[in-house]
Design an enzyme around this catalytic site. Structure first.
Site, mmCIF file in Angstrom:
data_model
loop_
_atom_site.group_PDB
_atom_site.id
_atom_site.type_symbol
_atom_site.label_atom_id
_atom_site.label_comp_id
_atom_site.label_asym_id
_atom_site.label_seq_id
_atom_site.Cartn_x
_atom_site.Cartn_y
_atom_site.Cartn_z
ATOM 1 N N VAL A 1 0.832 -1.201 0.000
ATOM 2 C CA VAL A 1 0.000 0.000 0.000
ATOM 3 C C VAL A 1 0.870 1.257 0.000
ATOM 4 O O VAL A 1 0.614 2.205 -0.756
ATOM 5 C CB VAL A 1 -0.966 -0.003 1.204
ATOM 6 C CG1 VAL A 1 -1.779 1.273 1.236
ATOM 7 C CG2 VAL A 1 -1.873 -1.220 1.146
ATOM 8 N N VAL B 1 -11.056 0.440 6.959
ATOM 9 C CA VAL B 1 -12.318 -0.317 6.927
ATOM 10 C C VAL B 1 -12.775 -0.519 5.488
ATOM 11 O O VAL B 1 -12.997 0.438 4.755
ATOM 12 C CB VAL B 1 -13.421 0.430 7.714
ATOM 13 C CG1 VAL B 1 -14.725 -0.353 7.681
ATOM 14 C CG2 VAL B 1 -12.982 0.682 9.156
ATOM 15 N N GLY C 1 -11.401 -1.469 2.736
ATOM 16 C CA GLY C 1 -10.520 -1.101 1.625
ATOM 17 C C GLY C 1 -10.926 0.154 0.879
ATOM 18 O O GLY C 1 -10.964 1.245 1.460
ATOM 19 N N ILE D 1 -13.775 1.106 -0.370
ATOM 20 C CA ILE D 1 -15.149 1.621 -0.231
ATOM 21 C C ILE D 1 -15.126 2.853 0.686
ATOM 22 O O ILE D 1 -14.667 2.748 1.819
ATOM 23 C CB ILE D 1 -16.078 0.560 0.394
ATOM 24 C CG1 ILE D 1 -16.044 -0.734 -0.410
ATOM 25 C CG2 ILE D 1 -17.494 1.097 0.502
ATOM 26 C CD1 ILE D 1 -16.857 -1.868 0.228
ATOM 27 N N ASP E 1 -9.866 -9.399 12.597
ATOM 28 C CA ASP E 1 -9.665 -8.275 11.683
ATOM 29 C C ASP E 1 -11.001 -7.604 11.352
ATOM 30 O O ASP E 1 -11.142 -6.383 11.429
ATOM 31 C CB ASP E 1 -8.983 -8.808 10.414
ATOM 32 C CG ASP E 1 -9.070 -7.846 9.265
ATOM 33 O OD1 ASP E 1 -8.270 -6.890 9.238
ATOM 34 O OD2 ASP E 1 -9.935 -8.027 8.389
ATOM 35 N N LYS F 1 -12.775 -3.727 12.443
ATOM 36 C CA LYS F 1 -13.462 -2.795 11.531
ATOM 37 C C LYS F 1 -14.871 -2.491 12.038
ATOM 38 O O LYS F 1 -15.328 -1.343 12.000
ATOM 39 C CB LYS F 1 -13.514 -3.408 10.127
ATOM 40 C CG LYS F 1 -12.127 -3.611 9.520
ATOM 41 C CD LYS F 1 -12.171 -4.478 8.264
ATOM 42 C CE LYS F 1 -10.758 -4.740 7.742
ATOM 43 N NZ LYS F 1 -10.729 -5.793 6.698
#
Lengths: 428, 428
Positions: B15, B134, B136, B138, B203, B207
């Site tokens: 990233v 949260v 990715g 979106i 994970d 979120k």
């Protein structure tokens, strides 16, 4: 806590009354989330005496929306009158010219005058925001202008007229003709006073033009939208598309191509299993494709008091929080004038026709396609009792030009019992 | 054009390298959309010599991320190292304490220290933003914090771990066992170093805790998330749920109830025809329900270089444009401490069990349910060749308490061939 944000609301229909209710009922929530109280100072509408289900006695009544827009004691004009010109435009211009921010749900006004109004806003240091104008409660303008702002958008698509989607869904689920489904929607009060705004694709076309402006950094160009309504979609098309795994949607598609900006609002086939294909009833959906993010799908209610008021309040709260971004995501002067694409991006097409029951009829149709350079992906001839046979063809990707040549050649063969229907298959 | 916005990037994995590429390749787009140049000044990562597919020679290299965070010549720390504590937290704190804005993709850090970091940010007039943490690409944090800010959220749900959704989808589509699908995901590199973070729901639970904080104005409370992983979901459950019209998803659900804040991350049944039910593979989906807007569904890629970098850049561009809102949508001091709900909202349940082939077995199970006040909606006993018969029951709405009483009573009847599986059916 900072000074209150003072609103003047012009237009007190369903949405306007909804906004008044929220500001009254949610004072605490609005103040905590924005850091300042949000208040209504004055309101304006055509009919003072109408019962709107909410008390307006605490607010000054102003008959003339332009006078409301010019008041020194408001910070934001909330324009909910509608109409591309007339009082809505006059009040918006008056507010912006006096440096006031404007929040509007008026897609027609922005589709026709967006560039001029955005320029006026920027010249006067005012914000002009319109989340409620596109896809009701879905925060799509925000997603495109802000959340996905780092992307080059490659395509934006949407089913953005709930009435059309309702009609198409009812035709399929209840086996209604277009006319029957149209009348049912009319009885339910779903249609605009001028139904052509809905079923002719004009309303959805306005919305597409606004999305395309943000997505591609171009001046709003509603006149560049290639419009086709749903009036010609028949129950046969819906059934036979289903038989091939597709649904028919009034789909808006915008993309920037080497040949200019393509903006289409037309009935299209989309795969049944895609999010767009699975969208039934009055719900809206917008699909945004960006070079980094891939495909983002947003779905929600496209109309109604609550969803539209939610979008209006989102804009009002952004202003209360001090957010300041150009109307279409870039300064109006930085938006380019897009050339409308002269040729649509190639796509597969769905063709439905009736062939006369003559030897060699199918061969002639296939030859017409082949000579135009179009290859056939799937073909079905259905059983028939009359003297003509229903034939369905799904082509491989082709240009609309080649398809029109093929359709011309077919009609000259004399084997068609009626004009063929041709619908684009949008690859989603 | 204003002064440049100067970034320091800590963490140069997929990233981080993606963000560097965008800032280099899209300088014009970033400047036009935000009104100022966006520049990278310095970077930091563990290994200086690794080839990251992008040149870093124009930027100062800083070994210590905390030193990077404290540099006077950066405005924003982009924290992409990960890990709930350690260098990520130290650098974030150092940046905030010196009044610098922070953009992070670090869900674990915020789930554990969100309240403390938000307070630190506000005390120092700094922004702390985490869209990339949260779902990715979106833009769901933005939708919830801004676009839908006028709503009282009634429920927020999400499928937010692409790896789990991939495993469940593969079990169904390819008939794999949990173990086989898990190994396939592992071979494809989809699993975290500690797979429990994925398949144990941790994970996704991080979120959910972040979404719940914004949705309900409560302090982040990851410890209040009722966590259950997908390890116990069998291919039989997937097949038999499908037979009843459902799909099994690792679904996060948060809602505020009269009994406190409910936060669950667990395998649930959802209708096959719902947007959640139709979500296959690694895609993420978040569903937000508000009192005005109704249901909004957001769908997109939940991970990967492009989508995550897109979310990071959205936050960076917001900061460049001067947007300043509290980390969780309200000032940290205004967030309330939520009581975890002691009892889950009643729901229908799916029960799968094997009954010994004894007369009256089914009657005993039905009696156990009836005595706990649970009524049966649908029941199927399947054909069997062994000495026990598979039985499937869908109950009407019941509390988890009543269900546990019934399950206890059933096990005491001696007719169960194994422990029954009980999965909640979430009404979407």
């Amino acid at each position: 806590m900072s000074d209150p944000l003072r609103l003047g609301i012009a237009g007190l229909g369903t949405v306007g009354a909804g906004v008044v209710k929220i500001v009254r009922q949610k004072a605490n929530l609005l103040a905590t989330r924005t850091g300042r109280p949000v208040e209504i100072v004055a309101v304006s509408a055509r009919n003072r005496d109408k019962d709107r289900g909410v008390s307006l006695s605490a607010y000054e009544w102003v008959d003339d929306p332009v006078a409301l827009a010019r008041r020194d004691d408001i910070d934001v004009l909330v324009e909910l009158m509608g109409g591309s010109d007339g009082p809505a435009k006059a009040a918006t211009e008056a507010a912006l010219a006096s440096g006031k921010d404007v929040v509007t749900a008026n897609k027609a006004m922005l589709a026709h005058h967006g560039q001029k109004l955005a320029t006026l806003a920027e010249e006067n240091g005012a914000a002009l925001r319109f989340e409620a104008a596109v896809a009701g409660g879905i925060p799509v303008i925000k997603a495109l202008t802000e959340g996905l702002a780092g992307n080059e958008v490659t395509r934006v698509m949407g089913v953005m007229n709930g009435t059309c989607n309702y009609i198409l869904t009812r035709m399929e689920s209840a086996g209604l003709s277009y006319r029957e489904a149209f009348e049912e929607a009319d009885d339910l009060g779903y249609l605009e006073a001028d139904p052509e705004l809905d079923v002719g694709g004009i309303d959805a076309g306005h919305k597409l033009a606004l999305l395309a402006s943000i997505a591609f950094g171009t001046e709003v160009a509603f006149s560049g939208v290639d419009l086709e309504g749903i009036g010609k979609v028949s129950i046969d098309d819906i059934r036979q598309a289903a038989d091939m795994g597709y649904k028919i949607k009034l789909l808006g598609v915008a993309r920037m191509t080497g040949r200019g900006l393509e903006q289409r609002m037309a009935p299209c086939l989309v795969p049944q299993t895609s999010p767009l294909g699975q969208l039934d009833g009055g719900t809206n959906m917008v699909v945004i494709e960006g070079d980094m993010v891939g495909q983002i799908v947003l779905r929600g209610a496209g109309a109604g008091e609550g969803p539209t008021a939610s979008a209006v309040m989102g804009d009002v709260m952004d202003i209360a929080r001090g957010l300041r971004i150009p109307t279409f995501g870039k300064p109006a002067s930085a938006l380019t004038k897009a050339q409308p694409a002269t040729v649509a991006t190639p796509a597969p097409y769905y063709l439905r026709m009736r062939l006369l029951d003559k030897p060699g009829a199918l061969a002639k149709v296939a030859t017409a396609l082949g000579e135009a350079g179009i290859s056939i992906n799937r073909m079905r001839q259905y059983d028939h009792s009359s003297d003509s046979a229903p034939v369905l063809i799904v082509t491989h990707k082709t240009t609309r030009d080649a398809l029109d040549r093929a359709l011309g050649a077919m009609s000259r063969t004399g084997v068609l019992a009626s004009d063929p229907v041709a619908l684009r298959i949008e690859q989603v």
